[in-house]
Enzyme design. Sequence first.
Site, short mmCIF file in Angstrom:
data_model
loop_
_atom_site.label_atom_id
_atom_site.label_comp_id
_atom_site.label_asym_id
_atom_site.label_seq_id
_atom_site.Cartn_x
_atom_site.Cartn_y
_atom_site.Cartn_z
N HIS A 191 -3.29 -9.37 3.65
CA HIS A 191 -4.66 -9.22 4.10
C HIS A 191 -4.95 -10.22 5.28
O HIS A 191 -4.53 -11.28 5.11
CB HIS A 191 -5.46 -9.77 2.75
CG HIS A 191 -5.57 -9.17 1.46
ND1 HIS A 191 -6.05 -9.35 0.49
CD2 HIS A 191 -5.82 -7.62 1.84
CE1 HIS A 191 -6.07 -8.07 -0.47
NE2 HIS A 191 -6.06 -7.19 0.64
N TYR B 125 -9.78 -10.88 -6.57
CA TYR B 125 -8.86 -10.68 -7.54
C TYR B 125 -9.09 -11.97 -8.47
O TYR B 125 -8.67 -11.93 -9.82
CB TYR B 125 -7.43 -10.70 -7.28
CG TYR B 125 -7.13 -9.50 -6.33
CD1 TYR B 125 -7.17 -8.36 -7.10
CD2 TYR B 125 -6.83 -9.31 -4.89
CE1 TYR B 125 -6.78 -7.08 -6.59
CE2 TYR B 125 -6.45 -8.01 -4.47
CZ TYR B 125 -6.75 -6.83 -4.98
OH TYR B 125 -6.43 -5.72 -4.65
N ARG C 249 0.96 -1.08 0.03
CA ARG C 249 -0.06 0.04 -0.02
C ARG C 249 0.76 1.13 0.18
O ARG C 249 2.11 1.11 0.34
CB ARG C 249 -0.82 0.10 1.36
CG ARG C 249 -1.78 -1.16 1.41
CD ARG C 249 -2.48 -1.27 2.59
NE ARG C 249 -3.42 -2.34 2.76
CZ ARG C 249 -2.82 -3.43 3.63
NH1 ARG C 249 -1.80 -3.57 4.04
NH2 ARG C 249 -3.90 -4.61 3.69
N HIS D 176 -3.83 2.45 -5.42
CA HIS D 176 -4.17 0.91 -5.28
C HIS D 176 -4.22 0.34 -6.47
O HIS D 176 -4.05 -1.02 -6.66
CB HIS D 176 -5.44 1.08 -4.72
CG HIS D 176 -5.26 0.49 -3.13
ND1 HIS D 176 -4.63 0.88 -2.23
CD2 HIS D 176 -6.11 -0.65 -2.82
CE1 HIS D 176 -4.76 0.26 -1.20
NE2 HIS D 176 -5.69 -0.79 -1.33
N LYS E 230 -1.57 -2.50 8.02
CA LYS E 230 -2.51 -2.05 8.80
C LYS E 230 -2.38 -2.87 10.35
O LYS E 230 -1.97 -4.03 10.62
CB LYS E 230 -3.76 -2.63 8.20
CG LYS E 230 -4.24 -1.66 7.04
CD LYS E 230 -5.37 -2.07 6.42
CE LYS E 230 -6.04 -1.02 5.16
NZ LYS E 230 -7.27 -1.37 4.72
N ARG F 179 -1.35 -2.09 -6.73
CA ARG F 179 -1.27 -3.03 -5.85
C ARG F 179 -2.45 -4.15 -6.64
O ARG F 179 -2.12 -5.36 -6.71
CB ARG F 179 -2.14 -2.41 -4.67
CG ARG F 179 -2.38 -3.87 -3.51
CD ARG F 179 -2.54 -3.03 -2.04
NE ARG F 179 -3.26 -3.82 -1.32
CZ ARG F 179 -2.70 -4.54 -0.35
NH1 ARG F 179 -1.43 -4.36 -0.46
NH2 ARG F 179 -3.06 -5.28 0.75
#
Length: 299
Positions: free
Chosen positions: A271, A280, A150, A245, A174, A248
């Site tokens: 994730h 995806y 990110r 993004h 994150k 990404r």
Amino acid sequence: MIPEIKQLADEYVSHIRLEKNYSSYTVSEYEKDLQDFLLFLQEEQIGQLDDVDYGVARLYVTRLYNRSYARTSISRKISAIRSFFTFISTRYGIEDQAFRLLYHPRKEERLPAFFYQQELEKLFDVTMGEDFRSLRDRALLELLYATGIRVGELVEIEVQDVDHYLGIVKVMGKGRKERFVPFGSFAEDALQDYINSSRPMLMKQKKHSSLFVNLRGDPLTDRGVRYILDDLMEKAALHTTITPHMIRHTFATHLLGAGADLRSVQELLGHSHLSSTQVYTHITNEHLRQTYLQTHPRA
């Protein structure tokens, strides 16, 4: 005594920045969401947070829909304000049920946008100069595509986080979760050129350890990365709107399209849930379907 609304908002922003260790991007977005909500309260002449009930919360969300916000943006705003009320409820005992009772809007079924290989090559082509700026932009683009990280993670990378021998970079994701992401020879060559030739000249007399810097030698920000990518898109004459993004999304789509397994891509992207990565597979399946329809004689 309960402080004024503005002071409460400032306390909350400091809380998520210093105590919760949210990323700079998340803090910035939550702060914008909170300011937007406080402006709404001012327009509605609501001067006390105790006066914010479920009806007020519903009115605010209705305003957001009327302003054509995307459902994902509305959902994020609800989360930000809900978190704010939880904070002030814990600290000052203010009622926090108004936004707790709201449902998050269902997400729109939109597939993430990504670049086809030939489009991506055009982006790389416009970074092929040997000036300091081109070397930096090439290293930045190569690292984004090589790792799928990110932008908020990219701007927090320090020089010592890059292991050139193993070809991995330490990333703070994150929730301040640390992970190590591999990168290949193209990114390694670009990083070496940038770190050895470009970065020292861009830094001038500045003293800090951030990997990517702007033309003044200061650490590059999320906004700065967006500016660089917009500039590259314009130079490449690609007629689409880019978001950081998208690189990404392209990383994940290209890996899955080439046969990578879903669990590995999940780990690389950082994730927490496999469902976040599964979107995806829809992209690659749709791409295969379109290829079939365009090329099969009896399609």
